[in-house]
Scaffold this motif. Structure first.
Motif, mmCIF file in Angstrom:
data_model
loop_
_atom_site.group_PDB
_atom_site.id
_atom_site.type_symbol
_atom_site.label_atom_id
_atom_site.label_comp_id
_atom_site.label_asym_id
_atom_site.label_seq_id
_atom_site.Cartn_x
_atom_site.Cartn_y
_atom_site.Cartn_z
ATOM 1 N N VAL A 197 37.109 44.004 42.728
ATOM 2 C CA VAL A 197 38.177 44.987 42.798
ATOM 3 C C VAL A 197 38.104 45.842 41.548
ATOM 4 O O VAL A 197 38.044 45.319 40.431
ATOM 5 C CB VAL A 197 39.560 44.293 42.877
ATOM 6 N N GLU A 198 38.071 47.143 41.715
ATOM 7 C CA GLU A 198 38.047 48.037 40.561
ATOM 8 C C GLU A 198 39.430 48.065 39.929
ATOM 9 O O GLU A 198 40.441 48.202 40.611
ATOM 10 C CB GLU A 198 37.658 49.455 40.976
ATOM 11 N N VAL A 199 39.467 47.900 38.614
ATOM 12 C CA VAL A 199 40.729 47.990 37.880
ATOM 13 C C VAL A 199 40.533 48.968 36.731
ATOM 14 O O VAL A 199 39.436 49.134 36.217
ATOM 15 C CB VAL A 199 41.200 46.622 37.331
ATOM 16 N N LYS A 200 41.613 49.611 36.325
ATOM 17 C CA LYS A 200 41.566 50.571 35.232
ATOM 18 C C LYS A 200 42.578 50.167 34.179
ATOM 19 O O LYS A 200 43.665 49.704 34.504
ATOM 20 C CB LYS A 200 41.865 51.977 35.751
ATOM 21 N N ALA A 201 42.208 50.349 32.915
ATOM 22 C CA ALA A 201 43.121 50.033 31.824
ATOM 23 C C ALA A 201 44.327 50.963 31.904
ATOM 24 O O ALA A 201 44.182 52.166 32.070
ATOM 25 C CB ALA A 201 42.421 50.187 30.480
ATOM 26 N N THR A 202 45.521 50.368 31.795
ATOM 27 C CA THR A 202 46.741 51.167 31.883
ATOM 28 C C THR A 202 47.231 51.618 30.520
ATOM 29 O O THR A 202 47.934 52.604 30.415
ATOM 30 C CB THR A 202 47.859 50.372 32.583
ATOM 31 N N GLN A 203 46.856 50.871 29.479
ATOM 32 C CA GLN A 203 47.309 51.255 28.154
ATOM 33 C C GLN A 203 46.482 50.557 27.089
ATOM 34 O O GLN A 203 45.806 49.583 27.347
ATOM 35 C CB GLN A 203 48.777 50.920 27.964
ATOM 36 N N GLU A 204 46.562 51.084 25.895
ATOM 37 C CA GLU A 204 45.895 50.500 24.745
ATOM 38 C C GLU A 204 46.937 50.411 23.648
ATOM 39 O O GLU A 204 47.631 51.389 23.375
ATOM 40 C CB GLU A 204 44.743 51.409 24.322
ATOM 41 N N ILE A 205 47.095 49.241 23.038
ATOM 42 C CA ILE A 205 48.125 49.078 22.015
ATOM 43 C C ILE A 205 47.533 48.451 20.766
ATOM 44 O O ILE A 205 46.474 47.836 20.802
ATOM 45 C CB ILE A 205 49.297 48.214 22.523
ATOM 46 N N LYS A 206 48.214 48.606 19.639
ATOM 47 C CA LYS A 206 47.815 47.967 18.387
ATOM 48 C C LYS A 206 48.471 46.594 18.324
ATOM 49 O O LYS A 206 49.643 46.432 18.639
ATOM 50 C CB LYS A 206 48.272 48.803 17.189
ATOM 51 N N PHE A 207 47.717 45.605 17.904
ATOM 52 C CA PHE A 207 48.246 44.259 17.781
ATOM 53 C C PHE A 207 47.599 43.615 16.561
ATOM 54 O O PHE A 207 46.399 43.396 16.540
ATOM 55 C CB PHE A 207 47.935 43.449 19.037
ATOM 56 N N ARG A 219 44.464 45.059 15.322
ATOM 57 C CA ARG A 219 43.349 45.127 16.269
ATOM 58 C C ARG A 219 43.824 45.826 17.532
ATOM 59 O O ARG A 219 45.001 45.888 17.826
ATOM 60 C CB ARG A 219 42.891 43.716 16.650
ATOM 61 N N GLN A 220 42.901 46.363 18.282
ATOM 62 C CA GLN A 220 43.265 46.991 19.540
ATOM 63 C C GLN A 220 43.197 45.963 20.659
ATOM 64 O O GLN A 220 42.392 45.039 20.636
ATOM 65 C CB GLN A 220 42.328 48.152 19.859
ATOM 66 N N GLU A 221 44.047 46.162 21.620
ATOM 67 C CA GLU A 221 44.087 45.275 22.780
ATOM 68 C C GLU A 221 44.150 46.138 24.035
ATOM 69 O O GLU A 221 44.870 47.128 24.069
ATOM 70 C CB GLU A 221 45.322 44.374 22.698
ATOM 71 N N ILE A 222 43.392 45.774 25.030
ATOM 72 C CA ILE A 222 43.420 46.490 26.304
ATOM 73 C C ILE A 222 44.141 45.607 27.315
ATOM 74 O O ILE A 222 43.860 44.414 27.418
ATOM 75 C CB ILE A 222 41.995 46.790 26.804
ATOM 76 N N ARG A 223 45.082 46.198 28.017
ATOM 77 C CA ARG A 223 45.799 45.471 29.068
ATOM 78 C C ARG A 223 45.471 46.102 30.405
ATOM 79 O O ARG A 223 45.571 47.311 30.570
ATOM 80 C CB ARG A 223 47.302 45.523 28.824
ATOM 81 N N ILE A 224 45.089 45.270 31.341
ATOM 82 C CA ILE A 224 44.749 45.740 32.685
ATOM 83 C C ILE A 224 45.709 45.074 33.658
ATOM 84 O O ILE A 224 45.893 43.862 33.627
ATOM 85 C CB ILE A 224 43.291 45.368 33.041
ATOM 86 N N GLN A 225 46.328 45.879 34.508
ATOM 87 C CA GLN A 225 47.262 45.359 35.498
ATOM 88 C C GLN A 225 46.792 45.749 36.897
ATOM 89 O O GLN A 225 46.417 46.892 37.134
ATOM 90 C CB GLN A 225 48.662 45.910 35.263
ATOM 91 N N LYS A 226 46.809 44.780 37.796
ATOM 92 C CA LYS A 226 46.437 45.038 39.185
ATOM 93 C C LYS A 226 47.125 44.005 40.055
ATOM 94 O O LYS A 226 47.043 42.808 39.799
ATOM 95 C CB LYS A 226 44.907 44.938 39.349
ATOM 96 N N ASN A 227 47.834 44.482 41.061
ATOM 97 C CA ASN A 227 48.495 43.608 42.031
ATOM 98 C C ASN A 227 49.350 42.522 41.371
ATOM 99 O O ASN A 227 49.331 41.368 41.773
ATOM 100 C CB ASN A 227 47.473 42.964 42.966
ATOM 101 N N GLY A 228 50.088 42.890 40.331
ATOM 102 C CA GLY A 228 50.988 41.939 39.688
ATOM 103 C C GLY A 228 50.309 41.005 38.711
ATOM 104 O O GLY A 228 50.949 40.123 38.156
ATOM 105 N N SER A 288 44.853 40.723 29.373
ATOM 106 C CA SER A 288 44.806 41.301 28.028
ATOM 107 C C SER A 288 43.465 40.984 27.405
ATOM 108 O O SER A 288 43.047 39.833 27.377
ATOM 109 C CB SER A 288 45.918 40.744 27.158
ATOM 110 N N ILE A 289 42.801 42.028 26.890
ATOM 111 C CA ILE A 289 41.497 41.854 26.253
ATOM 112 C C ILE A 289 41.615 42.338 24.822
ATOM 113 O O ILE A 289 41.835 43.514 24.582
ATOM 114 C CB ILE A 289 40.416 42.652 26.992
ATOM 115 N N PRO A 290 41.485 41.412 23.850
ATOM 116 C CA PRO A 290 41.570 41.815 22.441
ATOM 117 C C PRO A 290 40.364 42.653 22.035
ATOM 118 O O PRO A 290 39.311 42.520 22.577
ATOM 119 C CB PRO A 290 41.598 40.507 21.670
#
Length: 87
Positions: free
Chosen positions: A59-69, A72-81, A85-87
């Protein structure tokens, strides 16, 4: 009648399967192997790798946002609930 295969024959079939590009089910049918038995051979050969389920789809998913943590940067991907989170 059940056909007993040597360890070498099993290894040959597993290697042939890896090179075939076929699904586990198609390979087992082609070589007249019991599907569950053949999957068991694959698990024993590579216990850390489970053979792909024939019904598995990507299933193709797209990153919805990038935040500082913590600097470090963290990528959060949301799909179907489901959120990943990828640090």
């Amino acid at each position: 009648m059940q056909q007993s295969r040597t360890k070498e024959e099993k290894q040959e079939l597993v290697e042939l399967y890896k090179q075939s590009g076929m699904s586990v089910r198609a390979f087992a049918e082609e070589f007249n192997l019991n599907l569950a038995t053949f999957r068991n051979w694959l698990y024993k050969k590579q216990p850390e790798t489970k053979p792909a389920d024939d019904n598995l789809n990507f299933v193709e998913v797209k990153a919805t946002q990038e935040i500082k943590f913590n600097g470090r940067q963290e990528i959060r991907i949301q799909k179907n609930g489901i959120e990943i989170s990828i640090p």
